[in-house]
Write an enzyme that holds these catalytic residues in place. Structure first.
Site, PDB file in Angstrom:
ATOM      1  N   HIS A 198      12.433  58.497 102.929  1.00 17.51           N
ATOM      2  CA  HIS A 198      12.832  57.565 101.861  1.00 17.51           C
ATOM      3  C   HIS A 198      13.835  58.199 100.889  1.00 17.51           C
ATOM      4  CE1 HIS A 198      12.015  53.487 101.003  1.00 17.51           C
ATOM      5  NE2 HIS A 198      11.131  53.611 100.043  1.00 17.51           N
TER       6      HIS A 198
ATOM      7  N   ASN B  26      11.295  51.395  93.973  1.00 16.34           N
ATOM      8  CA  ASN B  26      11.135  49.952  93.785  1.00 16.34           C
ATOM      9  C   ASN B  26      11.769  49.421  92.507  1.00 16.34           C
ATOM     10  OD1 ASN B  26       9.750  50.132  96.164  1.00 16.34           O
ATOM     11  ND2 ASN B  26       7.769  49.580  95.321  1.00 16.34           N
TER      12      ASN B  26
ATOM     13  N   ASP C 224      18.065  54.872 102.985  1.00 15.76           N
ATOM     14  CA  ASP C 224      17.440  55.029 104.289  1.00 15.76           C
ATOM     15  C   ASP C 224      17.249  53.687 104.974  1.00 15.76           C
ATOM     16  OD1 ASP C 224      14.129  54.396 103.800  1.00 15.76           O
ATOM     17  OD2 ASP C 224      15.368  54.774 102.042  1.00 15.76           O
TER      18      ASP C 224
ATOM     19  N   ASN D 134      12.929  47.805  99.438  1.00 14.74           N
ATOM     20  CA  ASN D 134      12.590  47.464  98.053  1.00 14.74           C
ATOM     21  C   ASN D 134      13.574  48.009  97.023  1.00 14.74           C
ATOM     22  OD1 ASN D 134      10.371  45.908  98.741  1.00 14.74           O
ATOM     23  ND2 ASN D 134       8.984  47.660  98.707  1.00 14.74           N
TER      24      ASN D 134
END
Length: 189
Positions: free
Chosen positions: A19, A66, A92, A113
């Site tokens: 991530h 997020n 990513d 997100n």
């Protein structure tokens, strides 16, 4: 001027996870051009510099993935950036294998997100993005565990090559535009 933002999560526990590929790619770009990304401002770390004769602001949001849009919005508002022409987001993508990238001039969040937050904050899907492959979720593993996990040694080598391609894609976007970067980089092994 370009704002180039790599997405990731702050903190040691997230370093070099799938991530955080956006952070790692931005670090690679910063190192190549001698730009220090250490100034705490606009809910992120930023660095100012020059890439191929053009002013850039490199950004690593510290808002957690997020809420990436909070930082991106603060930066683009402060520097009065035309997000459709002067914003590049690097992140990513589990739909691409390690080593592959995909450049797009706009589009939906595709389930990411961080990008969803940016779209919500900016009120548009029209900004350049460079998606860096991190590989799909293996059978029996949950998506969150996968993206917050680290690469195998073999996949890390491939991911590194993908990040190098992403740096090249950013350079092409800045010099020749998104269409040329798509022609050059999308589908390239």
């Amino acid at each position: 001027m370009y704002v180039i933002c790599g997405l990731g999560n702050p903190g040691k526990e997230y370093e070099h996870t799938r991530h955080n590929t956006g952070f790692d790619t931005l670090d690679m770009l910063a190192e190549k051009y001698g730009i220090s990304v250490k100034e705490l401002k606009h809910k992120g770390l930023i660095g100012k510099g020059i890439i191929n004769g053009q002013k850039v602001i490199l950004v690593k949001p510290l808002t957690f993935m997020n809420s990436s849009g909070d930082c991106v919005r603060a930066v683009t508002d402060f520097y009065k950036v035309d997000v459709e022409r002067e914003l590049i987001i690097i992140y990513d993508d589990i739909a691409l294998p390690p080593g592959r990238i995909r450049v797009r001039p706009k589009g939906s969040a595709g389930g990411h997100n961080g990008v969803k937050s940016i779209i919500a904050q900016l009120g548009t899907e029209a900004f350049a993005r460079v998606r860096v492959g991190v590989g799909g979720v293996p059978a029996g593993r949950d998506q969150i565990g996968h993206v917050l996990g680290r690469f195998s040694a073999e996949d890390r080598v491939l991911a590194q090559k993908g990040m190098e391609k992403a740096v090249k894609a950013v350079e092409i976007i800045m010099e020749q535009g998104v269409d040329e970067a798509m022609n050059c980089c999308n589908g390239a092994e």
